[in-house]
Write an enzyme that holds these catalytic residues in place. Structure first.
Site, PDB file in Angstrom:
ATOM      1  N   THR A  95      33.346  14.250  68.081  1.00 10.52           N
ATOM      2  CA  THR A  95      33.805  13.151  67.334  1.00 10.52           C
ATOM      3  C   THR A  95      32.750  12.075  67.577  1.00 10.52           C
ATOM      4  O   THR A  95      32.492  11.522  68.915  1.00 10.52           O
ATOM      5  CB  THR A  95      34.492  12.383  67.284  1.00 10.52           C
ATOM      6  OG1 THR A  95      36.006  13.751  67.743  1.00 10.52           O
ATOM      7  CG2 THR A  95      36.007  11.575  66.734  1.00 10.52           C
ATOM      8  N   LYS A 170      37.785  12.386  60.631  1.00  4.93           N
ATOM      9  CA  LYS A 170      37.882  12.424  61.623  1.00  4.93           C
ATOM     10  C   LYS A 170      38.296  10.961  62.183  1.00  4.93           C
ATOM     11  O   LYS A 170      39.355  11.222  63.434  1.00  4.93           O
ATOM     12  CB  LYS A 170      36.811  12.830  62.979  1.00  4.93           C
ATOM     13  CG  LYS A 170      36.711  13.135  63.895  1.00  4.93           C
ATOM     14  CD  LYS A 170      38.208  14.231  64.490  1.00  4.93           C
ATOM     15  CE  LYS A 170      38.498  13.784  65.814  1.00  4.93           C
ATOM     16  NZ  LYS A 170      39.947  14.237  65.814  1.00  4.93           N
ATOM     17  N   LYS A 238      37.609   5.138  72.563  1.00  3.28           N
ATOM     18  CA  LYS A 238      36.212   5.179  71.777  1.00  3.28           C
ATOM     19  C   LYS A 238      35.834   5.809  70.294  1.00  3.28           C
ATOM     20  O   LYS A 238      35.793   5.432  69.321  1.00  3.28           O
ATOM     21  CB  LYS A 238      34.949   6.583  72.166  1.00  3.28           C
ATOM     22  CG  LYS A 238      34.175   7.061  72.034  1.00  3.28           C
ATOM     23  CD  LYS A 238      33.534   8.744  71.856  1.00  3.28           C
ATOM     24  CE  LYS A 238      34.947  10.174  71.606  1.00  3.28           C
ATOM     25  NZ  LYS A 238      34.742  10.167  70.753  1.00  3.28           N
TER      26      LYS A 238
HETATM   27  P1  NAP Z   1      34.780  16.433  77.638  1.00  6.49           P
HETATM   28  O1  NAP Z   1      35.989  17.701  78.197  1.00  6.49           O
HETATM   29  O2  NAP Z   1      35.114  15.302  78.991  1.00  6.49           O
HETATM   30  O3  NAP Z   1      33.777  17.136  77.621  1.00  6.49           O
HETATM   31  C1  NAP Z   1      32.082  16.928  77.367  1.00  6.49           C
HETATM   32  C2  NAP Z   1      30.672  17.144  76.880  1.00  6.49           C
HETATM   33  O4  NAP Z   1      29.976  16.498  76.941  1.00  6.49           O
HETATM   34  C3  NAP Z   1      31.024  18.376  78.390  1.00  6.49           C
HETATM   35  O5  NAP Z   1      29.899  19.949  77.719  1.00  6.49           O
HETATM   36  C4  NAP Z   1      29.254  17.478  79.764  1.00  6.49           C
HETATM   37  O6  NAP Z   1      28.594  17.742  79.762  1.00  6.49           O
HETATM   38  C5  NAP Z   1      28.819  17.307  77.857  1.00  6.49           C
HETATM   39  N1  NAP Z   1      28.448  15.635  77.585  1.00  6.49           N
HETATM   40  C6  NAP Z   1      28.691  14.101  77.483  1.00  6.49           C
HETATM   41  N2  NAP Z   1      27.819  13.863  78.445  1.00  6.49           N
HETATM   42  C7  NAP Z   1      26.049  14.456  77.940  1.00  6.49           C
HETATM   43  C8  NAP Z   1      24.969  14.491  77.296  1.00  6.49           C
HETATM   44  N3  NAP Z   1      23.855  12.680  77.644  1.00  6.49           N
HETATM   45  N4  NAP Z   1      24.083  14.829  76.965  1.00  6.49           N
HETATM   46  C9  NAP Z   1      24.429  16.381  77.004  1.00  6.49           C
HETATM   47  N5  NAP Z   1      26.016  17.215  77.259  1.00  6.49           N
HETATM   48  C10 NAP Z   1      26.401  15.681  77.610  1.00  6.49           C
HETATM   49  O7  NAP Z   1      35.581  16.000  76.123  1.00  6.49           O
HETATM   50  P2  NAP Z   1      35.918  17.557  75.113  1.00  6.49           P
HETATM   51  O8  NAP Z   1      37.490  17.064  75.872  1.00  6.49           O
HETATM   52  O9  NAP Z   1      35.642  18.859  75.501  1.00  6.49           O
HETATM   53  O10 NAP Z   1      35.847  16.562  74.043  1.00  6.49           O
HETATM   54  C11 NAP Z   1      34.739  16.772  72.815  1.00  6.49           C
HETATM   55  C12 NAP Z   1      34.424  16.399  71.863  1.00  6.49           C
HETATM   56  O11 NAP Z   1      35.235  16.766  71.007  1.00  6.49           O
HETATM   57  C13 NAP Z   1      34.509  14.775  72.027  1.00  6.49           C
HETATM   58  O12 NAP Z   1      33.941  14.176  70.919  1.00  6.49           O
HETATM   59  C14 NAP Z   1      36.252  14.705  71.768  1.00  6.49           C
HETATM   60  O13 NAP Z   1      36.642  12.785  71.434  1.00  6.49           O
HETATM   61  C15 NAP Z   1      36.428  15.438  71.217  1.00  6.49           C
HETATM   62  N6  NAP Z   1      37.729  15.961  70.406  1.00  6.49           N
HETATM   63  C16 NAP Z   1      38.386  16.225  71.969  1.00  6.49           C
HETATM   64  C17 NAP Z   1      39.783  17.031  71.955  1.00  6.49           C
HETATM   65  C18 NAP Z   1      40.287  16.972  73.173  1.00  6.49           C
HETATM   66  O14 NAP Z   1      41.306  17.280  72.901  1.00  6.49           O
HETATM   67  N7  NAP Z   1      40.229  17.124  73.963  1.00  6.49           N
HETATM   68  C19 NAP Z   1      40.133  16.906  70.002  1.00  6.49           C
HETATM   69  C20 NAP Z   1      39.629  16.626  69.650  1.00  6.49           C
HETATM   70  C21 NAP Z   1      38.167  16.218  69.306  1.00  6.49           C
HETATM   71  P3  NAP Z   1      28.933  17.987  81.680  1.00  6.49           P
HETATM   72  O15 NAP Z   1      29.796  18.803  81.494  1.00  6.49           O
HETATM   73  O16 NAP Z   1      27.417  18.121  82.072  1.00  6.49           O
HETATM   74  O17 NAP Z   1      29.614  16.660  81.756  1.00  6.49           O
END
Ligand code: NAP
Length: 282
Positions: A95, A170, A238
């Site tokens: 997102t 989104k 965010k």
């Molecule tokens: P998360 O658990 O916080 O994971 C974030 C991922 O991004 C990890 O793999 C992290 O790597 C990587 N990352 C962060 N900064 C980075 C950088 N500078 N370079 C390379 N990799 C980087 O997030 P998530 O919940 O999976 O969400 C991912 C996306 O989907 C977000 O945009 C969120 O808004 C969206 N989303 C989430 C949900 C939900 O319910 N969780 C639902 C819909 C949409 P590391 O492992 O090394 O930290």
């Protein structure tokens, strides 16, 4: 067809697992490589650099935190554009702002890479079940190529128009999510102040016209006052910030944006977004 997957957070792990379960060959890269272990057990290959991932993939998925993370994995010195990406298709499911999505799309074109923005609605449960709703922006032909894969990740993959359209939709659906979760929190706190127990009020909401799977799914956390992140509050803060930057300035949007921002500043960012109730109860 060989898949490359970048980003193994709360969402990336179950989503990539679904592609493995559908018998696709999946190679993965994550900034913190140790997070790949559950996928390696399912048959994924861990590669040490993005460049090697691009080399051995036909289609790349990215699912990372925010605009900065997406820019890092696409245009950073060791990112996708620095690799031999010509002719491949990249699908960003993070997102991020529509502006950043369109910028990545433009840079992709320069690199000969085809690009779709395809963020998702639905949290870890739907990611595990493969029932996400996927909002897609980009060329119709690229969408058609991606559709069989997207159908393994979600129950609906909707093509909305050119690059940036998926990211825009989104932000709109997450505006409703942020407002809804804050509304539930305020309702429970109000009921509590009048002597109505949280368990009783959750039951009433659940049986009422406004009861939803979202609220039923958060009930156990609320009752236990324990908020492990399915969708981290920092990500909701965010998304509301991005919606505000994209032009939303309606009363509920402004209020929710301020609440989640203050909750983030008070240290609740790594908890689930439902922890907004902790912020509101003061
Ligand atoms: P998360 O658990 O916080 O994971 C974030 C991922 O991004 C990890 O793999 C992290 O790597 C990587 N990352 C962060 N900064 C980075 C950088 N500078 N370079 C390379 N990799 C980087 O997030 P998530 O919940 O999976 O969400 C991912 C996306 O989907 C977000 O945009 C969120 O808004 C969206 N989303 C989430 C949900 C939900 O319910 N969780 C639902 C819909 C949409 P590391 O492992 O090394 O930290």
């Amino acid at each position: 067809m060989k898949i490359g997957w970048i980003g193994l957070g709360n969402m990336g792990i179950p989503m990539a697992s679904n592609l493995l379960a559908a018998d696709y060959k999946v190679a993965v890269w994550n900034r913190s490589p140790e997070k790949a272990s559950p996928l390696l057990a399912l048959g994924a290959t861990l590669v040490p650099t993005v460049s090697q991932l691009v080399d051995q993939s036909d289609i790349l998925f990215t699912m990372v935190s925010d605009d900065d993370a997406v820019k890092a994995v696409y245009s950073g010195p060791e990112g996708i554009f620095a690799a031999a990406a010509h002719g491949k298709l990249a699908i960003d499911m993070s997102t991020i702002s529509p502006d950043t999505s369109r910028w990545i799309a433009g840079e992709s074109k320069q690199a000969g890479l085809r690009f779709l923005d395809a963020p998702v609605s639905g949290s870890v449960g739907p990611a595990k079940e493969g029932t996400l709703v996927i909002m897609v922006g980009g060329d119709e032909a690229d969408y058609k190529q991606a559709k069989p894969l997207l159908d393994k990740l979600g129950k609906a993959a909707i093509h909305l128009g050119p690059n940036g359209a998926g990211a825009s939709a989104k932000l709109a659906i997450n505006l409703l999510l942020g407002i809804t979760v804050q509304g539930v929190a305020e309702t429970l706190l109000f009921a509590r102040s009048l002597g109505i127990g949280t368990d009783q009020m959750l039951n009433i909401i659940s049986e009422s016209a406004v009861g939803t799977p979202l609220i039923r799914g958060k009930a156990a956390s609320i009752l236990a006052d324990d908020f492990p992140a399915a969708f981290a509050l920092k990500h909701m803060a965010k998304d509301l910030r991005l919606a505000t930057a994209a032009g939303v300035s309606t009363p509920l949007a402004e209020s929710a944006n301020a609440s989640y921002r203050h909750a983030l500043e008070s240290g609740l960012g790594d908890l689930d977004l439902m922890a907004i109730i902790k912020h509101l109860e003061g």
